[in-house]
Design an enzyme around this catalytic site. Structure first.
Site: not given
Length: 415
Positions: A184, A193
């Site tokens: 990721k 976030k």
């Protein structure tokens, strides 16, 4: 000849010219299916910047493709992106290393922190790719820095011309065991976030614990939180290592100054990295949303973003784990003795159990956002004994409030 007269009704029923059947419009659908093999390496090494070691120089895509005469190959070039503190501590070593291997480097040095983990930083990296005239396959980008930097560079590489190969050299503990080894990438957006991101692993991540020698204590603790995460839900032996040697690992900064410290550092890193990768590999694109490695990441994103810059990522994760440890104890999944061991190790690693932003209203908001992120269900991992976990979908606001109050009271007692 007399004209033939037709009524409107006659004209309506007159047959039209028929189209050939092949030309008659019809519903047509195509189904396209393709598979892309994904393979990347994580290499645990030491003294990476020793010019005698060519691991970094060769990492990524080879300079000369098969069948090309080496004499005709263009001079080696690399775009190396790092951050201000890394440049200050290791800039001369990095420059000397690339000179020793005859690599022409275009540098970009960023001033970074979680508050700079934005799309604007990604675009600055993209502009550097453009000005460098980077080749899409033969010149892998090299990112040297912490988790914020590797996320930004990884996202930029995933977006630029739909994919540039890149190499990660994490320089923080959280990068070594978590942010630098997965698929990721992400940046913050709209106060949330990692709201923007991609799945785009580096071709190779070179993990060198010698970088930790210059890491401040707080950032060592920051990374130890992610190691504790793996220990609590996947690896009891790793928890025992942290319980017995956590303070020594912090003191020696994983440099193996003593024989016990060297053995503990090696086993801790191998177990933490191996445990993380074992969980990621079969579910790299998160098709399955029940993920043990999401432990500590249900409440922490909201806590971290609301406390910026007061909480580091690992500190927010530690608070999340403390909350869910208390909740697990309340449900009978942990004994009070196990709960107290977990909280004691958390404190011994220099991590907080709570924070002023850890208010009931924010925790309720955080849980609701997590439900949206996990496709409408909580899918919340809770420790079930030390070293294993189960997933729940029935966590109540009252349980969360009660756990937060317990930790606030405990924090006040220890103040």
């Amino acid at each position: 000849m007399p004209k033939t007269h037709q009524s409107p009704q006659d004209r309506e029923v007159r047959p039209s010219i028929a189209l050939p059947r092949a030309l008659v419009p019809s519903r047509t659908a195509w189904s396209v299916r393709a598979e892309q093999a994904v393979e990347y390496d994580v290499v645990l090494t030491r003294d990476l910047l020793d010019p005698a070691d060519d691991s970094l120089a060769r990492a990524g895509v080879g300079l000369v493709r098969a069948g090309v005469d080496p004499a005709l190959a263009a001079p080696a070039r690399r775009c190396v992106i790092t951050e201000r503190n890394v440049e200050r501590l290791y800039g001369d070593h990095l420059s000397a290393y690339f000179r020793a291997h005859g690599i022409d480097v275009r540098w970009l040095v960023l001033d970074l922190g979680e508050e700079n983990k934005t799309i604007e930083s990604v675009l600055r990296v993209v502009d550097t790719f453009d000005s460098h005239g980077i080749l899409r396959r033969q010149e892998p980008v090299i990112a040297v820095g912490g988790g914020v930097l590797t996320d930004i560079v990884g996202f930029a590489c995933s977006a630029y011309r739909r994919g540039l190969p890149h190499v990660r050299v994490p320089t923080t503990l959280i990068g070594l065991v978590d942010a630098g080894i997965g698929a990721k990438t992400g940046v913050n957006h709209g106060g949330s976030k990692n709201r923007l991101g991609s799945y785009f692993p580096a071709r190779r991540t070179l993990v060198d614990p010698t970088f930790l020698a210059t890491l401040p204590n707080r950032h060592l603790s920051n990374g130890l939180a992610e190691i504790l995460k793996i220990a609590l839900v996947l690896d009891r032996r790793l928890f025992e290592l942290l319980e017995e040697h956590g303070s020594l690992l912090r003191t020696e900064r994983f440099q193996g100054v003593s024989a016990p410290g060297a053995q503990a550092a090696d086993e801790t890193l191998r177990r933490a990295i191996g445990g993380m990768l074992a969980e990621l590999e079969p579910n790299l694109w998160e098709d399955q949303l029940e993920r043990a490695v999401d432990y500590g990441h249900s409440f922490s994103p909201a806590l971290e973003m609301h406390a910026l810059p007061g909480l580091l990522h690992g500190e927010a994760v530690a608070i999340d784990m403390a909350l869910t440890t208390v909740i697990s104890c309340g449900r009978g999944l942990l004994t009070t003795g196990q709960r107290d061991r977990v909280l004691a190790v958390t404190t011994a690693l220099g991590l907080p159990l709570t924070h002023p932003v850890c208010r009931p209203d924010l925790l309720e908001h955080a849980l609701a956002d997590t439900v949206r992120h996990r496709d409408g269900r909580q899918r919340l991992p809770l420790p079930a004994g030390i070293g294993s976990a189960l997933f729940v979908n029935d966590l109540t606001v009252d349980e969360v409030r009660s756990a937060a109050a317990f930790l606030h009271e405990r924090g006040n007692d220890n103040a």
